[in-house]
Write a protein that holds these residues in place. Sequence first.
Motif, mmCIF file in Angstrom:
data_model
loop_
_atom_site.group_PDB
_atom_site.id
_atom_site.type_symbol
_atom_site.label_atom_id
_atom_site.label_comp_id
_atom_site.label_asym_id
_atom_site.label_seq_id
_atom_site.Cartn_x
_atom_site.Cartn_y
_atom_site.Cartn_z
ATOM 1 N N VAL A 1 0.775 -1.519 0.067
ATOM 2 C CA VAL A 1 -0.169 -0.028 -0.146
ATOM 3 C C VAL A 1 1.346 1.489 0.523
ATOM 4 N N GLU A 2 1.968 1.311 0.427
ATOM 5 C CA GLU A 2 3.037 2.161 0.523
ATOM 6 C C GLU A 2 3.588 2.539 -0.703
ATOM 7 N N LYS A 3 4.040 2.028 -1.381
ATOM 8 C CA LYS A 3 4.867 2.164 -2.066
ATOM 9 C C LYS A 3 3.720 2.620 -3.381
ATOM 10 N N CYS A 4 1.560 1.827 -3.473
ATOM 11 C CA CYS A 4 1.093 2.578 -4.384
ATOM 12 C C CYS A 4 1.301 3.773 -4.341
ATOM 13 N N LYS A 5 0.495 3.925 -2.412
ATOM 14 C CA LYS A 5 0.504 5.929 -1.974
ATOM 15 C C LYS A 5 1.713 6.647 -3.021
ATOM 16 N N LEU A 6 2.374 6.600 -2.717
ATOM 17 C CA LEU A 6 3.810 7.207 -3.829
ATOM 18 C C LEU A 6 3.354 7.253 -5.136
#
Length: 230
Positions: free
Chosen positions: A41-46
């Motif tokens: 999810v954190e990579k997605c937010k990036l």
Amino acid sequence: MSFNKILDNDIKQIKKELNSMIEKTKDQFKLTFESLITKDVEKCKLVIEKDKEINKLQNDFIKQAQWKIAKQHMVASDLRLAIGSIMIARDLERTADVAKHICQYIVKYKPETIDVEYISSIFDTVTKMFNEVATHIENPYEDRAIKAVQEQLNIAKAFDELYNKLVENVSKNNKPESIVKTFRIVRRLRDLEHVGEYLLGIEESIRFIKTGKVDEIQKAIVEEVKVSKK
């Protein structure tokens, strides 16, 4: 500095900025695929945040290209490059939007492994086509369009097969939650199919840069094959 030197520098700058946009869009797709496979999810937010950079890059690029067109008396080939590059930048931005949409889907719905497998199976084909078209943008006078067309047909075929499979699954399990979940997956698959269409649009822009003609690329290739066989 001579007029020709100024013009040469402007053309080089257009090419440099367009290549920068290509690389950033490539990075978005790479990061999105990694996020999809790992459900990170954190990579997605990036990816979602970086999409703003691509939007800004597109707008800045178009403004700069328009200014260079306005201030220079470009010859036909250079003018086509500037106009064609603007068209390419627009389709690159649309392509990058799909990466953002997939990441928004991951963040919001946290797809199951089977859902990820559906999306990633067509994602890989789209990535191959994107890399092929990106290479062609960087080397527009090479004859590579037919490869992109073949990849787009592969994307369309993969979408049809997955769509039919999902419809069959829903017909066996027609619970409301299953239908809604399937609809979400189909939307993401449809987004990826649209990337194939955007990339064909880029191929049409490359053709315009080379020839000054605005043709539907698949039809143009068919006509060229007919002529070559005569």
